[in-house]
Design a protein around this motif. Structure first.
Motif, short mmCIF file in Angstrom:
data_model
loop_
_atom_site.label_atom_id
_atom_site.label_comp_id
_atom_site.label_asym_id
_atom_site.label_seq_id
_atom_site.Cartn_x
_atom_site.Cartn_y
_atom_site.Cartn_z
N ALA A 202 68.55 98.40 37.44
CA ALA A 202 68.84 97.01 37.81
C ALA A 202 68.66 96.09 36.61
O ALA A 202 69.48 95.19 36.38
N ARG A 203 67.62 96.33 35.83
CA ARG A 203 67.37 95.49 34.65
C ARG A 203 68.51 95.65 33.64
O ARG A 203 68.99 94.67 33.06
N TRP A 204 68.95 96.88 33.43
CA TRP A 204 70.06 97.08 32.49
C TRP A 204 71.31 96.34 32.95
O TRP A 204 72.00 95.71 32.13
N LEU A 205 71.60 96.40 34.23
CA LEU A 205 72.76 95.70 34.75
C LEU A 205 72.60 94.18 34.63
O LEU A 205 73.55 93.46 34.34
N GLY A 206 71.38 93.70 34.87
CA GLY A 206 71.12 92.27 34.73
C GLY A 206 71.31 91.79 33.31
O GLY A 206 71.92 90.73 33.06
N LEU A 207 70.81 92.56 32.34
CA LEU A 207 71.00 92.22 30.94
C LEU A 207 72.48 92.20 30.59
O LEU A 207 72.96 91.31 29.87
N SER A 208 73.22 93.18 31.08
CA SER A 208 74.66 93.24 30.82
C SER A 208 75.38 92.06 31.45
O SER A 208 76.35 91.53 30.88
N ALA A 209 74.94 91.62 32.61
CA ALA A 209 75.55 90.46 33.26
C ALA A 209 75.35 89.21 32.42
O ALA A 209 76.26 88.38 32.28
N ILE A 210 74.15 89.06 31.84
CA ILE A 210 73.89 87.89 31.00
C ILE A 210 74.72 87.95 29.73
O ILE A 210 75.26 86.94 29.26
N GLU A 211 74.84 89.15 29.15
CA GLU A 211 75.74 89.33 28.00
C GLU A 211 77.16 88.92 28.37
O GLU A 211 77.85 88.24 27.60
N ALA A 212 77.62 89.35 29.55
CA ALA A 212 78.97 89.03 30.00
C ALA A 212 79.14 87.52 30.20
O ALA A 212 80.21 86.97 29.94
N PHE A 213 78.09 86.85 30.66
CA PHE A 213 78.16 85.40 30.84
C PHE A 213 78.41 84.70 29.52
O PHE A 213 79.28 83.83 29.42
N PHE A 214 77.65 85.06 28.49
CA PHE A 214 77.83 84.38 27.20
C PHE A 214 79.17 84.73 26.57
O PHE A 214 79.79 83.90 25.90
N SER A 215 79.65 85.95 26.80
CA SER A 215 80.98 86.31 26.33
C SER A 215 82.04 85.43 26.99
O SER A 215 82.96 84.93 26.32
N TRP A 216 81.91 85.25 28.30
CA TRP A 216 82.87 84.40 29.02
C TRP A 216 82.81 82.96 28.54
O TRP A 216 83.85 82.34 28.28
N THR A 217 81.60 82.41 28.39
CA THR A 217 81.50 81.01 27.99
C THR A 217 81.97 80.79 26.56
O THR A 217 82.56 79.74 26.26
N GLU A 218 81.75 81.74 25.66
CA GLU A 218 82.27 81.61 24.29
C GLU A 218 83.79 81.42 24.33
O GLU A 218 84.37 80.76 23.48
N HIS A 219 84.43 81.99 25.33
CA HIS A 219 85.89 81.93 25.47
C HIS A 219 86.33 80.70 26.27
O HIS A 219 87.16 79.91 25.81
N VAL A 220 85.74 80.52 27.44
CA VAL A 220 86.26 79.51 28.36
C VAL A 220 85.98 78.09 27.88
O VAL A 220 86.77 77.17 28.14
N LEU A 221 84.88 77.88 27.19
CA LEU A 221 84.56 76.53 26.73
C LEU A 221 85.61 75.99 25.77
O LEU A 221 85.92 74.80 25.77
N ILE A 222 86.18 76.86 24.95
CA ILE A 222 87.25 76.44 24.05
C ILE A 222 88.48 76.03 24.84
O ILE A 222 89.12 75.00 24.55
N HIS A 223 88.81 76.78 25.88
CA HIS A 223 90.00 76.46 26.67
C HIS A 223 89.84 75.15 27.44
O HIS A 223 90.78 74.36 27.52
N VAL A 224 88.66 74.94 27.98
CA VAL A 224 88.42 73.66 28.67
C VAL A 224 88.45 72.52 27.66
O VAL A 224 88.95 71.42 27.95
N GLY A 225 87.94 72.76 26.45
CA GLY A 225 87.99 71.75 25.40
C GLY A 225 89.41 71.36 25.05
O GLY A 225 89.70 70.18 24.80
N ILE A 226 90.33 72.32 25.04
CA ILE A 226 91.73 72.01 24.77
C ILE A 226 92.31 71.16 25.89
O ILE A 226 92.98 70.14 25.65
N LEU A 227 92.06 71.56 27.14
CA LEU A 227 92.61 70.82 28.27
C LEU A 227 92.08 69.39 28.32
O LEU A 227 92.80 68.47 28.73
N ARG A 228 90.85 69.20 27.91
CA ARG A 228 90.25 67.86 27.97
C ARG A 228 90.56 67.01 26.75
O ARG A 228 90.14 65.86 26.65
N GLY A 229 91.30 67.58 25.79
CA GLY A 229 91.72 66.80 24.62
C GLY A 229 90.72 66.79 23.49
O GLY A 229 90.92 66.07 22.51
N THR A 230 89.65 67.58 23.58
CA THR A 230 88.69 67.66 22.49
C THR A 230 89.27 68.43 21.31
O THR A 230 88.97 68.13 20.15
#
Length: 394
Positions: A202-230
């Motif tokens: 369970a701990r290994w899966l939890g750590l992997s989930a947190i890794e996946a979260f930061f991977s997603w945010t590294e990507h999605v924040l740029i896309h939202v920044g484009i849509l918002r005109g930043t």
């Protein structure tokens, strides 16, 4: 044919003409049946052409071959002459190819055409590099969007962690007993507790989930920044992609907002104390890699902190709850898609459309971001147009 090539690329064009060899544009002397354009059939050799965009750019943009244009289930069609006979190089729905009036008899010629097209594409590489650099300079590019796929990975790992953790709780009182006889004739017994292994998994899966979260945010924040005109230029997007996570966060959120600032601080703790523990060799959640010898036993020593200027320091291991981290992540996700950012979810996550930088500059995204209703109509229309293009339904 491009007439704006810099002088140094004119030599590339000359080299490209040599590479294409006996393949040339059709003329009045080229032999072709009356209905050749409609009756030409795919050759086997043509299946080995380079990617369609390289073929088109080299033949049409660099050398000036004629494109007959679109037709149903046909993106482009380039008639070519080989030894006085007509062939077609086309991008149809099922791929690019060389098409001939009689594929069985002309398979050998088609194979030769393919060989010369490969030589052409190789010779044209400096031209492709120039085109790419010019497109980025002019921000005439699309930004790939994999946000929904990355988020699906996060959800899968998060659900797997919680299912495994629940299983560990359900089996907390179970034990497994194994008995046997050793080589001396004596009996032995081994007792294990399945819940211990389940907790580790369970701990290994939890750590992997947190890794996946930061991977997603590294990507999605740029896309939202484009849509918002930043971000409105390709160069700004490239710089932001290389920036650290806090910089990406600030593309979307104003830290003067107390809720955003609180989430930012909490996520930085998650990133430093848990994510970096995994990403940098699992020495320790706070950087402890050594235990120094003392009369009280081993004592953890923290590694130097390059950003904070800390040298080796006395450490104290503190516990860090994965579940608390995931709760913080859930709060962030809800906040990301709230308020003025809500329309972005439709475009980025629901439709997973690429970000078109020309639309960031001409105000199309700003208009669509005005409301969920505006974005729903806009994203639906754009998705439909892209589907039609993919199906070559002109």
């Amino acid at each position: 044919m491009r007439n704006d090539l810099p002088p140094e690329l004119e030599k590339v064009r000359e080299k490209a003409w040599r590479a294409i060899g006996p393949v040339k544009p059709v003329d009045d002397a080229t032999q072709a049946e009356q209905q050749f354009l409609f009756n030409a059939k795919r050759t086997n050799a043509g299946r080995k052409l380079p990617p369609q965009h390289l073929v088109y750019l080299a033949l049409v943009e660099l050398l000036g071959f004629r494109d007959l244009g679109r037709f149903e289930k046909l993106a482009w069609s380039i008639p070519v002459d080989f030894n006085g006979c007509a062939f077609l190089i086309e991008h149809r729905k099922f791929g690019v190819g060389v098409f001939a009036a009689d594929p069985e008899k002309e398979e050998g010629d088609a194979r030769t055409i393919v060989t010369h097209v490969h030589k052409l594409v190789k010779a044209a590489k400096p031209f492709f590099d120039w085109l790419a650099a010019k497109a980025v300079e002019d921000s005439a590019v699309n930004v790939t969007n994999k946000s929904a796929s990355l988020f699906d990975r996060l959800e899968f790992l998060r659900a797997s962690y919680r299912a495994k953790a629940d299983q560990a709780i359900a089996q907390k009182d179970e034990r497994s007993v194994t008995e046997g006889i050793n080589s001396s004739g004596g009996s032995w017994q081994s007792i294990s507790y399945p819940a211990y292994r389940l907790k580790a998994e369970a701990r290994w899966l939890g750590l992997s989930a947190i890794e996946a979260f930061f991977s997603w945010t590294e990507h999605v924040l740029i896309h939202v920044g484009i849509l918002r005109g930043t971000l409105i230029t390709a160069d700004a997007v490239a710089q932001s992609a290389e920036a650290d996570w806090p910089t990406k966060f600030k593309l979307v959120f104003d830290l003067a907002d107390p809720h955003s600032k609180a989430l930012y601080d909490d996520l930085l703790i998650v990133r430093k104390e848990l994510r970096n523990f995994v990403a940098h060799g699992s020495f320790g959640k706070q950087g402890e890699a050594f235990d120094f010898h003392s009369s009280a036993g081993p004592v953890p020593v923290l590694l130097p902190d390059r950003l904070g200027g800390r040298g080796f320091a006395f450490g104290q291991i503190s516990s860090f709850e994965i579940e608390n981290s995931l709760v913080t992540i859930d709060r962030f996700i809800a906040h990301l898609w709230d308020g003025p950012r809500a329309p972005a979810k439709i475009y980025v996550q629901d439709y997973e459309l690429p970000l078109i930088m020309t639309m960031a500059r001409d105000g199309s995204y700003a208009k669509a971001m005005a409301s969920i209703e505006e974005m729903t109509v806009f994203a639906g229309y754009l998705a439909g147009e892209m589907d039609n293009a993919a199906n070559m339904d002109w």
